[in-house]
Enzyme design. Structure first.
Site, PDB file in Angstrom:
ATOM      1  N   HIS A  38       0.828  -1.657   0.110  1.00 36.25           N
ATOM      2  CA  HIS A  38      -0.201  -0.326   0.305  1.00 36.25           C
ATOM      3  C   HIS A  38       0.704   1.247  -0.160  1.00 36.25           C
ATOM      4  O   HIS A  38       2.333   1.501   0.557  1.00 36.25           O
ATOM      5  CB  HIS A  38      -0.999   0.372   1.193  1.00 36.25           C
ATOM      6  N   GLU A 106      -6.918  -0.631  -6.360  1.00 37.37           N
ATOM      7  CA  GLU A 106      -7.750   0.775  -6.017  1.00 37.37           C
ATOM      8  C   GLU A 106      -6.980   1.938  -5.739  1.00 37.37           C
ATOM      9  O   GLU A 106      -5.766   2.606  -5.504  1.00 37.37           O
ATOM     10  CB  GLU A 106      -7.765   0.797  -3.573  1.00 37.37           C
TER      11      GLU A 106
END
Length: 316
Positions: A38, A106
């Protein structure tokens, strides 16, 4: 019989904590490691986001377990040619015990450079082309590629493992699962969905590796565990495509106001009931998964690993 691994959360822990958790996982009898990739945490309460490739380098020296990213998005924030170099080096450092888990990503992590966030079907196209680039570079030969989404010129990886890095594709819906069944070396999902596993295997996945993961909160006070999960990981209870399209931790924090503690209590294993923890992981085993990873949300890491070493893993 499935293998059971531990899921390292880069959103919740810093590098030194992740390495210590990996050591404890190996000592507790876990057989493999997943690690998230991430740029941002899902919300500010989680509070971390170390660069995954640096952590993997440290893991290669700290433990002897196989490691896989769960998952890397090799399409927007990082060009697939750069991901190929990172993955190949990781595989060399881990002596071949590395798999590259990939997905369509995402907006939370991928839109940070200011470009557009494509719709899902375009992201799947980009992922397929990225995997083509990755596989060609893993051969160690010079690559020239002029595709729809990516250009590579005179690129060659000089540091490559003896065998190409296996690439597993993450999929939650039928389109991504179909792509995985067609081109992946393995399939990743975080729900014990037997129908998706069957789709993957019948669509071309055959006997290839199927991996899944879940989160729990071990602790002696179940109510406190519920509150901890609600504070840190309420985002997991958000419906639909919100997880793919919300652009920042702030937006997730706004959306999480829709998630109640009762929703957490119904959907996450919290507390120290051995049978509940065993049943959570057996759902994945019963659905046909080959590797099953679990992450501890709460602060009692040492208690969690002792609990799984002595009471949960022996039953599995």
């Amino acid at each position: 019989m499935p293998e059971y691994g531990y899921f390292l959360s880069c959103e919740q822990y810093g590098p030194a904590e992740l390495i210590e958790q990996a050591r404890m996982a190996e000592q507790a009898g876990f057989q493999a490691l997943w690690i998230s990739d991430h740029y941002h945490p899902w919300n500010d309460e989680q509070g971390q986001s170390p660069f995954v490739w640096s952590v993997i380098g440290a893991l290669s020296e700290a433990v002897s377990l196989p490691v896989e990213t769960a998952v890397t998005c090799p399409t927007v924030r990082v060009h697939p040619a750069v991901v190929a170099q990172a993955a190949a080096t990781s595989a060399v450092m881990l002596d071949g015990r590395f798999r590259l888990g990939v997905g369509t990503g995402e907006a939370l992590n991928e839109h940070i450079l200011g470009g557009p966030w494509p719709p899902a079907h375009i992201r799947l196209e980009m992922l397929e082309e990225a995997i083509q680039v990755l596989r060609r570079l893993f051969t160690g030969e010079e690559v020239n590629h002029h595709g729809t989404h990516y250009t590579v010129e005179n690129a060659r990886l000089y540091t490559v493992p003896d065998e190409p890095v296996p690439i597993d594709v993450s999929g939650f819906g039928p389109a991504a699962t179909q792509l995985a069944s067609r081109i992946a070396d393995g399939y990743i999902t975080v729900r014990p969905d037997a129908a998706r596993v069957e789709q993957y295997r019948k669509g071309g996945g055959g006997g290839k590796l199927v991996s899944g993961g879940t989160k729990v909160c071990y602790g002696t006070d179940k109510d406190e565990c519920v509150r901890t999960v609600h504070r840190l990981w309420a985002n997991e209870q958000l419906p639909g495509e919100l997880g793919q399209v919300l652009p920042s931790p702030r937006h997730f924090e706004q959306a999480q106001q829709l998630v109640t503690e009762d929703m957490v209590r119904e959907n996450r294993v919290c507390g120290d009931d051995v049978e509940e923890h065993v049943a959570e992981l057996k759902q994945f085993a019963d659905a046909g998964f080959d590797r099953i990873y679990v992450n501890q949300i709460g602060p009692d890491l040492r208690g969690f690993f002792d609990f799984y070493r002595t009471k949960v893993l022996p039953q599995l």
